[in-house]
Design a protein around this motif. Structure first.
Motif, PDB file in Angstrom:
ATOM      1  N   PRO A 121      17.844 -17.258  29.847  1.00 61.43           N
ATOM      2  CA  PRO A 121      17.102 -15.984  30.115  1.00 61.43           C
ATOM      3  C   PRO A 121      16.162 -15.832  30.999  1.00 61.43           C
ATOM      4  O   PRO A 121      15.057 -16.700  31.060  1.00 61.43           O
ATOM      5  CB  PRO A 121      16.650 -15.396  28.854  1.00 61.43           C
ATOM      6  CG  PRO A 121      16.617 -16.820  27.903  1.00 61.43           C
ATOM      7  CD  PRO A 121      17.688 -17.655  28.648  1.00 61.43           C
ATOM      8  N   ILE A 122      16.191 -14.851  32.207  1.00 62.19           N
ATOM      9  CA  ILE A 122      14.991 -14.814  33.088  1.00 62.19           C
ATOM     10  C   ILE A 122      13.673 -14.308  32.461  1.00 62.19           C
ATOM     11  O   ILE A 122      14.123 -13.281  31.841  1.00 62.19           O
ATOM     12  CB  ILE A 122      15.441 -14.014  34.315  1.00 62.19           C
ATOM     13  CG1 ILE A 122      16.671 -14.817  35.056  1.00 62.19           C
ATOM     14  CG2 ILE A 122      14.498 -13.876  35.186  1.00 62.19           C
ATOM     15  CD1 ILE A 122      17.368 -14.041  36.043  1.00 62.19           C
ATOM     16  N   ASN A 123      12.563 -14.823  32.661  1.00 61.27           N
ATOM     17  CA  ASN A 123      11.222 -14.474  31.972  1.00 61.27           C
ATOM     18  C   ASN A 123      10.400 -13.926  33.101  1.00 61.27           C
ATOM     19  O   ASN A 123       9.987 -14.700  34.030  1.00 61.27           O
ATOM     20  CB  ASN A 123      10.871 -15.536  31.109  1.00 61.27           C
ATOM     21  CG  ASN A 123       9.541 -15.142  30.475  1.00 61.27           C
ATOM     22  OD1 ASN A 123       9.087 -13.889  30.666  1.00 61.27           O
ATOM     23  ND2 ASN A 123       8.888 -15.895  29.724  1.00 61.27           N
ATOM     24  N   VAL A 124      10.334 -12.483  33.125  1.00 64.27           N
ATOM     25  CA  VAL A 124       9.347 -11.859  34.168  1.00 64.27           C
ATOM     26  C   VAL A 124       8.053 -11.427  33.660  1.00 64.27           C
ATOM     27  O   VAL A 124       8.104 -10.611  32.631  1.00 64.27           O
ATOM     28  CB  VAL A 124      10.098 -10.694  34.984  1.00 64.27           C
ATOM     29  CG1 VAL A 124       9.062 -10.043  35.774  1.00 64.27           C
ATOM     30  CG2 VAL A 124      11.318 -11.293  35.452  1.00 64.27           C
ATOM     31  N   ILE A 125       7.032 -12.071  33.976  1.00 61.65           N
ATOM     32  CA  ILE A 125       5.810 -11.629  33.627  1.00 61.65           C
ATOM     33  C   ILE A 125       5.047 -10.913  34.730  1.00 61.65           C
ATOM     34  O   ILE A 125       4.772 -11.323  35.731  1.00 61.65           O
ATOM     35  CB  ILE A 125       4.782 -12.707  33.333  1.00 61.65           C
ATOM     36  CG1 ILE A 125       5.498 -13.663  32.231  1.00 61.65           C
ATOM     37  CG2 ILE A 125       3.483 -12.657  32.906  1.00 61.65           C
ATOM     38  CD1 ILE A 125       5.133 -15.142  32.161  1.00 61.65           C
ATOM     39  N   ILE A 126       4.330  -9.543  34.288  1.00 62.11           N
ATOM     40  CA  ILE A 126       3.815  -8.642  35.131  1.00 62.11           C
ATOM     41  C   ILE A 126       2.314  -8.696  35.052  1.00 62.11           C
ATOM     42  O   ILE A 126       1.882  -8.896  34.034  1.00 62.11           O
ATOM     43  CB  ILE A 126       4.246  -7.242  34.829  1.00 62.11           C
ATOM     44  CG1 ILE A 126       5.705  -7.023  35.294  1.00 62.11           C
ATOM     45  CG2 ILE A 126       3.623  -6.262  35.878  1.00 62.11           C
ATOM     46  CD1 ILE A 126       6.227  -5.650  34.658  1.00 62.11           C
TER      47      ILE A 126
END
Length: 187
Positions: free
Chosen positions: A97-102
């Motif tokens: 699962p790709i983890n994207v942090i803004i």
């Protein structure tokens, strides 16, 4: 063959102010101000009342084609300062699962665990573009801004940071892709 005279026009909606000084175009509207430098094009641009006129004298085919390009650029600027642009991007993954942090300012993203890699990708948004996670859709980013060029280039930067290398791209379809392009209706 040269065309002696070609012209086009674009009407300016209410609430938008367009100023052109030596092919430097400034568009002001309720959402903000956009600037564009068109000095590299040999085209005559003038504002008269609520219309913008584009004129090319003695132009060959490619030179005449610039009229429509410039008209579209300025039309996109007008749409941007009145409504704004929105791009939606979805994460696609099969196993990891790709983890994207803004970040806190909503102007950069950090992509982790792409294809299980330990590498962290940092992508800074272009000027005037904000990014946020979608509230009603899992694994979705929403990019908004006034400049169509900046919003679409920020989406392209995110997409190109997640390229699959040394594997069959027909089988490994993981990445973050643009799923929707919209003009926002709320001013």
């Amino acid at each position: 063959m040269k065309d002696i005279y070609k012209s086009d026009e674009l009407s300016i909606p209410e609430g938008v102010k367009v100023t052109i000084k030596s092919r430097l175009v400034t568009v002001e509207g309720p959402r903000g101000v956009l600037n564009k430098n068109l000095r590299h094009l040999n085209i005559e641009i003038s504002v008269d009342g609520n219309k913008i006129f584009f004129v090319v004298h003695h132009g060959i085919r490619k030179h005449v084609a610039c009229i429509r390009t410039v008209r579209s650029l300025i039309n996109n600027m007008i749409t941007g300062v009145t409504k704004g642009f929105q791009y939606k991007m979805r994460y696609v993954y099969a196993h990891f699962p790709i983890n994207v942090i803004i970040n806190d300012k909503n102007d950069a993203v950090e992509i982790r665990n792409f294809l299980g890699q330990k590498v962290v990708f940092h992508i800074k948004m272009r000027e005037g573009v904000t990014v946020e996670a979608s509230k009603n859709q899992k694994d979705e980013l929403v990019l908004t801004g006034n400049s169509l060029e900046n919003v679409s280039q920020s989406a392209a930067d995110i997409q190109q940071s997640c390229l699959v290398k040394n594997k069959d791209i027909r089988k490994f379809l993981d990445g973050i892709y643009v799923s929707e392009r919209n003009v926002m209706e709320s001013a």
